[in-house]
Design a protein around this motif. Sequence first.
Motif, mmCIF file in Angstrom:
data_model
loop_
_atom_site.group_PDB
_atom_site.id
_atom_site.type_symbol
_atom_site.label_atom_id
_atom_site.label_comp_id
_atom_site.label_asym_id
_atom_site.label_seq_id
_atom_site.Cartn_x
_atom_site.Cartn_y
_atom_site.Cartn_z
ATOM 1 N N ILE A 71 0.864 -1.180 0.000
ATOM 2 C CA ILE A 71 0.000 0.000 0.000
ATOM 3 C C ILE A 71 0.904 1.234 0.000
ATOM 4 N N THR A 72 0.816 2.013 -1.053
ATOM 5 C CA THR A 72 1.617 3.239 -1.135
ATOM 6 C C THR A 72 0.752 4.491 -1.229
ATOM 7 N N THR A 73 -0.555 4.305 -1.267
ATOM 8 C CA THR A 73 -1.473 5.438 -1.307
ATOM 9 C C THR A 73 -2.064 5.615 0.078
ATOM 10 N N PHE A 74 -1.490 6.552 0.820
ATOM 11 C CA PHE A 74 -1.965 6.836 2.173
ATOM 12 C C PHE A 74 -1.486 8.220 2.581
ATOM 13 N N GLN A 75 -2.156 8.761 3.563
ATOM 14 C CA GLN A 75 -1.783 10.069 4.101
ATOM 15 C C GLN A 75 -0.746 9.835 5.196
ATOM 16 N N GLU A 76 0.504 10.067 4.846
ATOM 17 C CA GLU A 76 1.598 9.735 5.753
ATOM 18 C C GLU A 76 1.476 10.448 7.095
ATOM 19 N N ALA A 77 1.092 11.706 7.107
ATOM 20 C CA ALA A 77 0.994 12.445 8.369
ATOM 21 C C ALA A 77 0.013 11.774 9.323
ATOM 22 N N ASP A 78 -1.107 11.301 8.804
ATOM 23 C CA ASP A 78 -2.100 10.623 9.642
ATOM 24 C C ASP A 78 -1.562 9.292 10.180
ATOM 25 N N VAL A 79 -0.856 8.554 9.327
ATOM 26 C CA VAL A 79 -0.293 7.276 9.747
ATOM 27 C C VAL A 79 0.774 7.497 10.817
ATOM 28 N N LYS A 80 1.588 8.517 10.638
ATOM 29 C CA LYS A 80 2.638 8.799 11.616
ATOM 30 C C LYS A 80 2.048 9.118 12.985
ATOM 31 N N VAL A 81 0.980 9.902 13.018
ATOM 32 C CA VAL A 81 0.337 10.227 14.295
ATOM 33 C C VAL A 81 -0.244 8.963 14.917
ATOM 34 N N LEU A 82 -0.952 8.174 14.121
ATOM 35 C CA LEU A 82 -1.596 6.960 14.626
ATOM 36 C C LEU A 82 -0.589 5.969 15.219
ATOM 37 N N LEU A 83 0.592 5.865 14.587
ATOM 38 C CA LEU A 83 1.584 4.878 15.001
ATOM 39 C C LEU A 83 2.724 5.478 15.822
ATOM 40 N N SER A 84 2.603 6.736 16.199
ATOM 41 C CA SER A 84 3.619 7.422 17.008
ATOM 42 C C SER A 84 4.998 7.415 16.351
ATOM 43 N N VAL A 85 5.027 7.602 15.046
ATOM 44 C CA VAL A 85 6.293 7.649 14.320
ATOM 45 C C VAL A 85 6.911 9.028 14.536
ATOM 46 N N PRO A 86 8.178 9.078 14.953
ATOM 47 C CA PRO A 86 8.816 10.380 15.181
ATOM 48 C C PRO A 86 8.785 11.269 13.940
ATOM 49 N N HIS A 87 8.735 12.561 14.181
ATOM 50 C CA HIS A 87 8.582 13.565 13.124
ATOM 51 C C HIS A 87 9.601 13.407 11.993
#
Length: 169
Positions: A119-135
Amino acid sequence: MEMLPEIAHRRSIRVYKPEALAGDAINRILEAGRRAPSAKNRQTWRFIVVTDREKKGKLAEASFGQEQVEQAGAVFALCTTNVDYIMPNNQPSHPVDIGIASAFMMLQAEHEGLGSCPITTFQEADVKVLLSVPHKMRVVMLLAVGVPGERGELTPRFPPERVVGYEHW
């Protein structure tokens, strides 16, 4: 050990049965990604496994409603821990490294009798927040993995003469 049949049999699965994945299978898929080659063996990746139904639903929303994200037994977020490294060929390493790791993971999933879909079609900013990925880190790809609900047809591939050259273009 023959790999070509699994490579030829693999296809992107977009419908999954509502079954959990065995922890051993998840661990072997992660091990396949961990063992993938990377630029200068830097291994600048982090794999986040999502099996929680509610969280997969939110990932599906961030993926513009792609149902296979929510249906899959597990979704792997393939992240890079170094977006700044540029290889000597002037290409960033992280898309290449994550691409190789994901291919290894998809082949292991196929070997496990599971289906997968990058899956390469996604809103990265939303995924980062959901998964606590560092900025400063990037989520390069999501990989849906699960028990196939349907196999679908193999997509046609171009003939070798269209995609292979020897000694020149």
